[in-house]
Scaffold this active site. Structure first.
Site, PDB file in Angstrom:
ATOM      1  CB  ALA A 254      30.550  45.340  54.823  1.00 57.13           C
ATOM      2  CG  MET A 255      25.757  43.423  50.412  1.00 57.01           C
ATOM      3  SD  MET A 255      26.770  43.144  48.917  1.00 57.01           S
ATOM      4  CE  MET A 255      25.777  44.023  47.718  1.00 57.01           C
ATOM      5  CD  GLU A 256      28.106  46.683  47.097  1.00 56.27           C
ATOM      6  OE1 GLU A 256      28.676  46.055  48.009  1.00 56.27           O
ATOM      7  OE2 GLU A 256      28.243  46.430  45.903  1.00 56.27           O
ATOM      8  CG  ASN A 257      22.531  45.116  51.000  1.00 59.39           C
ATOM      9  OD1 ASN A 257      22.702  44.335  50.086  1.00 59.39           O
ATOM     10  ND2 ASN A 257      22.922  44.864  52.243  1.00 59.39           N
ATOM     11  CG  HIS A 289      34.728  49.081  49.808  1.00 63.15           C
ATOM     12  ND1 HIS A 289      35.711  48.955  48.848  1.00 63.15           N
ATOM     13  CD2 HIS A 289      33.738  48.230  49.435  1.00 63.15           C
ATOM     14  CE1 HIS A 289      35.320  48.081  47.939  1.00 63.15           C
ATOM     15  NE2 HIS A 289      34.128  47.616  48.273  1.00 63.15           N
ATOM     16  CD  GLU A 290      30.890  47.406  51.729  1.00 55.26           C
ATOM     17  OE1 GLU A 290      30.176  47.410  50.720  1.00 55.26           O
ATOM     18  OE2 GLU A 290      31.897  46.671  51.859  1.00 55.26           O
ATOM     19  CD  GLU A 312      33.116  45.244  44.810  1.00 53.33           C
ATOM     20  OE1 GLU A 312      33.793  45.986  45.546  1.00 53.33           O
ATOM     21  OE2 GLU A 312      31.923  44.963  45.075  1.00 53.33           O
TER      22      GLU A 312
HETATM   23  N1  PHE Z   1      30.094  43.793  47.341  1.00 53.21           N
HETATM   24  C1  PHE Z   1      30.730  43.590  48.617  1.00 53.21           C
HETATM   25  C2  PHE Z   1      31.818  44.619  48.724  1.00 53.21           C
HETATM   26  O1  PHE Z   1      32.806  44.612  48.099  1.00 53.21           O
HETATM   27  C3  PHE Z   1      31.352  42.278  48.836  1.00 53.21           C
HETATM   28  C4  PHE Z   1      30.424  41.115  48.913  1.00 53.21           C
HETATM   29  C5  PHE Z   1      30.282  40.276  47.830  1.00 53.21           C
HETATM   30  C6  PHE Z   1      29.708  40.854  50.045  1.00 53.21           C
HETATM   31  C7  PHE Z   1      29.449  39.178  47.879  1.00 53.21           C
HETATM   32  C8  PHE Z   1      28.893  39.758  50.132  1.00 53.21           C
HETATM   33  C9  PHE Z   1      28.765  38.914  49.035  1.00 53.21           C
HETATM   34  O2  PHE Z   1      31.719  45.540  49.368  1.00 53.21           O
HETATM   35 ZN    ZN Z   2      32.962  46.410  47.181  1.00 52.05          ZN
END
Ligand code: PHE
Ligand code: ZN
Length: 849
Positions: A254-257, A289-290, A312
Site C-alpha cells: 500500500a501507499m501513504e499518499n 502503517h499507512e 519506513e
Molecule cells: N511507502 C510504502 C509503504 O511503506 C511502500 C511503497 C513503496 C509502495 C514504493 C509503493 C511503492 O507504506
Molecule cells: Zn511505509
C-alpha cells in the site's frame, strides 16, 4: 528502449534543488491512451540559483511549455528537460500527454480494472509531468480532474465536485511522491472519526462494485489506528477527509499518499468467508502503517531517498507497537523475529547486503528492503530500550515539534535523541552505516560467589563495510535460579566494546542466564552453554520470547544433527515441547508458534554457517521426520487439543479466536500424519470461514487427498481473485520437492493465471521460490522455470521482476552443481539486450564476479 548506462547515485553527492516551489496546480483530462496533464508551477530561485533549471520527466510527450506566459523550447532528453529560466520568481506551465493504458509497470498514472490510479513513490511522478521529482521539494497542490467517472479523487480536501469534474486542494506542503489521483466507477464504504480536538473527519474506503461486503474490518482498523496515534504519540489527523482506495494491480502492499492512501486490494479487503486470520492481522497492520505515515513520512518527510529508513523504519516500529497493543505482545514479537530471520538476515548476510541507510544505489526501487524497513525498525526498538520509554516519548515530541513540515535526515533524527537525553549517539549511529548481522558470543563463569557474563561481538567485513567497528548492543538479560525463580529481573546490559564482561554479586547460587530477552537486538547469539541450559529455559524462562527461542534452538540443534549425523529427533526437545503444549495456562497462539520448526532455508543458513554445504533434500527429509516425531510424541494429546480449541459461536478475527484456530490447525496437520485425511476433510466440509477452509485444504493436499476439495474450492471461488490467489499459491506450497515445479508450471497454463497482475504472479512464482527443496531441486528445473517467467515479466513490470530476483541471493551456499545451474540462469537473464535497470542492478549484485 534500453535504459541509459546504469548510473550510481551517492549520498555524499547530495545538493539541494536551486529553486523553491511555492505552489502547484495540475489539471488532468483523462483518456485511457491520451491523458492530458497541464501544470502551472510557481518557482522561486534560491540565492545563487543557476540560470537554467532541470526537471525530471520520463515517457512524457511534451505538447507545450511556457514561462510567465511566453512559449519556451526546453532541451528534452529521456530523463527530463533543461530550460533557461529567469533569476526572479516565475510561473512555469506545461502540457504533456501520457498513456495510462500502456503503463504496465504500475508506476506513474496507470489503469487497473478500468480505473485510473497512481503510484508515485519513489520516482513515479516524473511519469506524470515535468517536475523536480525529489522528496526535499515540497509544495501545496491544487488538482483538477476531468473525466466521465463517478468518482474523481486526489489529495487533500475537496473543493468542488460536479459531474465529470472535481477539484482538490491539499494545504499541507508535500513532496511529489505523495501525490495521488484516482478515477473510476467505485463505491464508497463511509465512516466518520472525531479527533481529540473535535475535528470531524469523513472517512471512505473506495472499492469496486461487488466488494462492498469486504470493507467493514478495514474501516474499523482505520479508526483504531487514528485513536491509537492520538493516545500513544499525541498525533492527530490534519485534513477534513481521509480516503483509502483498493486496487487490484499494485506492486507493493500500500501507499501513504496524503489523504488518499492507495492499497493493493489484498491489503485492505477482508471478510470471514474470504480472508484468513493472518490476512486480517496483516490488513490491520498495513492500514495502521499507512495511516501512521501521515506524521512519520508526510508531515516530516525524507531529505533524499538514502534517508528512506527515517520514515519506513519508524513507521514499521510504530505499526508493530500498535499490533502489539491490539493483540498479543509476545506473539507479535516472535512473528516479527521469524520474519526478520526469514527475510532480513539472508539479505544482510549475502550479496544484497547494505546498511539501513545505504550510501549508493542505481535504482531506488531496489532499496525498499527488509533491511531498510525491518532492521530500520529494530534499530529504533534498540534506541528506545537504551534511553527508556520516557526519554523516547520526549524525543519523539521534540522530533514532531522541531521538524514538522521539513525533509529530514538520520542526523536530524539522532540529534533529537541526543538533545532530549544528553546521550552521545555517535557509536550507536553505526547501526545506520554498517551492513551485516553482528554475532554476539556469550560465555559465563562462577567464581567465589561472583557470576560473570562475557560478551564478544563480531561483524564480518562486507563490500559496503570493509572495516567494521563495534556497535552499541543492548542485551536484555535476566538471571534465573535452578528452581526457575527470577533471581535478577530483566535489565539492559550495554555492550559497546568488542569484548566486555558484566559481573553480578550477592547471588545465593550459580544462576541460569536468560540472554537477549525479547530479542533486544538484531544479532545472531552464540553460546556454549549446555543443551540442558536451553531445555531449562524452555521449561522455565519467565520471558516468553526466550522461552520460545529455547524451543527453536533445541529444534534447530536437533535438526542439524539429524542432517549431519543421521541422529534421531532429540527427546529433550520433544519432552520440553510436550510440557508447553499441554500447559493450558499458556496462550494457544503462543503454543502454536512453539510447535513451528525453523524454516528449511534457515536450516540451510545454519549449516552453511557451520561450514557444511546444505543439501536441500536432506533438510526436507529431516524436517518431515521431525514433524512425524512430533505427531508420534504428542499422539495422546493431539485429539484433545484439536477438540478443545474449536471456536464456538460466530467467527471473529480477534487475537483470541485466531489463536484457538492456529493451535487447532497446527494440531490438525500433525494428526493427519498418523490418522490420514478424514478429519481434515470433515473440517473442509463444515468450514464457514477461510481460515478453517484453507487450513483443511492444505492438510488434504499434503496428504495427497486434495483433488476433490481443490475442484470444489475452485468452483466456489472462481469469481474472487483474492481467494483464487490462495488457490494458486497453496498448491505450490503443499507440493513435494519432486512435484512442485511441474505443478507450478501447469498453473502458469491455467486460464486465470493473469501473470501481469503482481499478486497472481507472486502467488505462483513466490510460492515456488519459497519451496526450499523444490526450488533447489537438483535438476535445476525450479531455477529455469522462475528465470523463464522473470524474462517474460521484466519488460512489462521491472519492479516486481527485480524484487522477485532476490530469491536467488543465497545461491552460493549450495553445492557447485546447483551453483552452476543458477549461474546459467542468471547469465541468461543478464544477457538480454533490453533488461530493465531494476533487474540489471539486482542480478549483477547477486551474480557477483
Ligand atoms: N511507502 C510504502 C509503504 O511503506 C511502500 C511503497 C513503496 C509502495 C514504493 C509503493 C511503492 O507504506
Ligand atoms: Zn511505509
Amino acid at each position: 528502449m534500453r535504459d541509459a548506462a546504469p548510473q550510481t547515485i551517492y549520498l555524499k553527492d547530495y545538493t539541494p534543488f536551486g529553486f523553491d516551489v511555492t505552489s502547484v496546480a495540475l489539471t488532468f483530462d483523462l483518456h485511457p491512451t491520451a491523458t492530458r496533464v497541464t501544470s502551472r508551477i510557481a518557482f522561486a530561485p534560491k540565492p545563487g540559483a543557476a540560470p537554467e533549471m532541470f526537471l525530471h520527466g520520463e515517457n512524457l510527450t511534451l505538447i507545450s511549455a511556457h514561462i510567465d506566459g511566453v512559449a519556451v523550447t526546453p532541451d528534452v532528453t529521456p530523463e527530463g528537460l533543461t530550460c533557461p529560466v529567469p533569476d526572479t520568481p516565475f510561473i512555469w506551465e506545461t502540457e504533456v500527454e501520457i498513456d495510462p493504458q500502456g503503463n504496465t509497470a504500475l508506476e506513474g498514472l496507470y489503469m487497473s480494472g478500468g480505473m485510473y490510479c497512481t503510484q508515485c513513490e519513489a520516482e513515479g511522478f516524473r511519469k506524470i509531468t515535468y517536475y523536480p521529482d525529489r522528496p526535499d521539494v515540497m509544495s501545496t497542490f491544487n488538482v483538477t480532474v476531468n473525466g466521465p467517472h463517478p468518482v474523481l479523487l486526489s489529495n487533500g480536501n475537496p473543493v468542488t465536485a460536479t459531474d465529470g469534474h472535481a477539484e482538490w486542494h491539499d494545504p499541507w506542503p508535500k513532496p511529489a511522491y505523495l501525490f495521488a489521483l484516482v478515477a473510476g466507477d467505485l463505491v464508497a464504504h463511509p465512516g466518520e472519526f472525531t479527533t481529540q480536538s473535535g475535528r470531524k473527519v469523513a472517512l471512505n474506503l473506495y472499492v469496486r462494485p461487488g466488494d462492498e461486503g469486504k470493507c467493514a474490518f478495514g474501516m474499523q482498523a482505520l479508526k483504531d489506528s487514528m485513536t491509537w496515534d492520538e493516545q500513544v504519540y499525541g498525533r492527530e489527523y490534519d485534513l477534513d477527509i481521509f480516503n483509502i482506495v483498493a486496487v487490484d494491480d499494485f506492486n507493493m502492499g500500500a501507499m501513504e499518499n496524503k489523504g488518499l492512501n492507495i492499497f493493493n486490494s489484498s491489503a485492505v479487503l477482508a471478510s470471514p468467508e474470504t480472508s484468513t486470520d493472518s490476512n486480517f492481522e496483516r490488513i490491520e497492520a498495513i492500514i495502521a502503517h499507512e495511516y501512521f505515515h501521515n506524521w512519520t513520512g508526510n508531515r516530516i518527510t525524507c531529505r533524499d531517498w538514502f534517508q528512506l529508513c527515517l520514515k519506513e523504519g519508524l513507521t514499521v516500529y510504530r505499526d508493530s507497537q500498535f499490533t502489539s497493543d491490539m493483540r498479543s505482545t509476545p506473539v507479535k514479537r516472535i512473528s516479527d523475529v521469524i520474519d526478520l530471520r526469514g527475510r532480513q538476515f539472508p539479505e544482510d548476510q549475502g550479496p544484497l547486503s547494505h546498511p539501513v541507510r545505504p550510501e549508493s544505489f542505481q535504482e531506488i526501487n531496489n532499496f525498499y528492503t527488509a533491511t531498510v524497513y525491518d532492521k530500520g525498525a529494530e534499530v529504533i526498538g534498540m534506541l528506545r530500550r537504551l534511553v527508556g520509554k520516557q526519554a523516547y516519548d520526549a524525543a519523539l515530541t521534540l522530533y514532531f515539534d522541531r521538524h514538522d513540515g521539513q525533509a529530514c535526515t538520520i542526523e536530524d533524527w539522532l540529534q533529537v535523541f541526543e538533545d532530549a537525553t544528553g546521550r552521545d549517539l555517535s557509536q550507536f549511529k553505526r547501526w545506520y552505516s554498517q551492513a551485516g548481522t553482528p554475532t554476539v558470543t556469550v560465555t559465563d563463569s562462577w567464581t567465589s560467589g561472583v557470576y560473570t557474563l562475557t560478551f564478544t561481538q563480531d561483524l564480518p567485513p562486507s563490500a559496503t563495510t570493509p572495516t567494521p567497528q563495534p556497535q552499541v548492543i543492548p542485551i536484555v538479560t535476566g538471571l534465573l535460579s535452578p528452581s526457575g525463580d527470577e533471581l535478577l529481573p530483566s535489565q539492559v546490559l550495554e555492550l559497546t566494546d568488542r569484548t566486555q564482561s558484566f559481573t553480578f554479586e550477592g547471588l545465593p547460587e550459580r544462576p541460569i542466564p536468560s540472554v537477549l530477552r525479547g530479542f533486544s537486538a538484531p544479532v545472531v547469539l552464540k553460546h556454549d552453554l549446555a543443551e540442558d541450559h536451553t531445555a531449562f529455559l524452555l521449561a522455565h524462562d519467565t520471558d516468553p520470547f526466550n522461552r520460545w527461542e529455547a524451543g527453536r534452538d533445541l529444534a534447530r540443534a536437533s535438526l542439524r544433527s539429524m542432517i549431519r549425523e543421521g541422529a534421531a529427533p532429540d527427546a529433550k526437545y520433544l519432552d520440553g515441547l510436550r510440557a508447553v503444549l499441554a500447559d493450558e495456562t499458556l496462550d494457544p497462539a503462543y503454543r502454536a508458534l512453539m510447535l513451528g520448526l525453523p524454516s528449511q532455508s534457515d536450516l540451510a543458513r545454519a549449516l552453511h554457517d557451520d561450514g557444511v554445504t546444505p543439501d536441500p533434500d536432506a533438510i526436507w527429509t529431516a524436517s518431515e521426520t521431525m514433524r512425524d516425531a512430533q505427531a508420534d510424541h504428542f499422539a495422546d494429546l493431539l485429539p484433545g487439543l484439536y477438540t478443545a480449541h474449536q471456536v464456538q459461536g460466530s467467527y471473529a478475527p480477534d487475537a483470541d479466536q485466531a489463536g484457538q484456530r492456529s493451535l487447532a490447525n497446527a494440531t490438525l496437520s500433525l494428526l493427519a500424519r498418523r490418522e490420514g485425511p478424514d478429519r481434515a476433510q470433515a473440517q473442509y466440509n463444515s468450514a464457514d470461514n477461510m481460515t478453517q477452509q484453507l487450513a483443511a485444504l492444505a492438510v488434504l493436499l499434503r496428504q495427497n487427498a486434495g483433488d476433490a476439495a481443490l475442484h470444489a474450492f475452485e468452483n466456489q471461488w472462481a469469481h474472487d481473485r483474492l481467494v483464487m490467489d490462495k488457490w494458486f499459491g497453496l498448491q505450490v506450497m503443499q507440493a513435494t520437492p519432486e512435484t512442485v515445479v511441474k505443478i507450478a508450471e501447469n498453473l502458469t497454463q491455467h486460464d486465470d493465471f493473469n501473470w501481469k497482475n503482481p499478486n497472481r504472479f507472486r502467488a505462483v512464482m513466490g510460492a515456488l521460490a519459497t519451496h526450499h527443496a523444490g526450488f533447489h531441486h537438483a535438476s535445476g528445473a525450479g531455477y529455469r522455470l522462475l528465470a523463464d517467467w522473470l524474462i517474460k515479466l521484466d519488460p512489462v513490470n521491472p519492479q516486481t521482476t527485480a524484487r522477485m530476483c532476490a530469491v536467488f541471493q543465497t545461491w552460493t551456499r549450495y553445492d557447485t552443481d546447483r551453483q552452476t545451474r543458477v549461474a546459467a540462469q542468471l547469465d541468461r537473464i543478464l544477457a538480454l539486450p533490453d533488461l530493465s535497470r531494476d533487474t540489471t542492478e539486482m542480478l549483477t549484485r547477486i551474480r557477483g564476479s
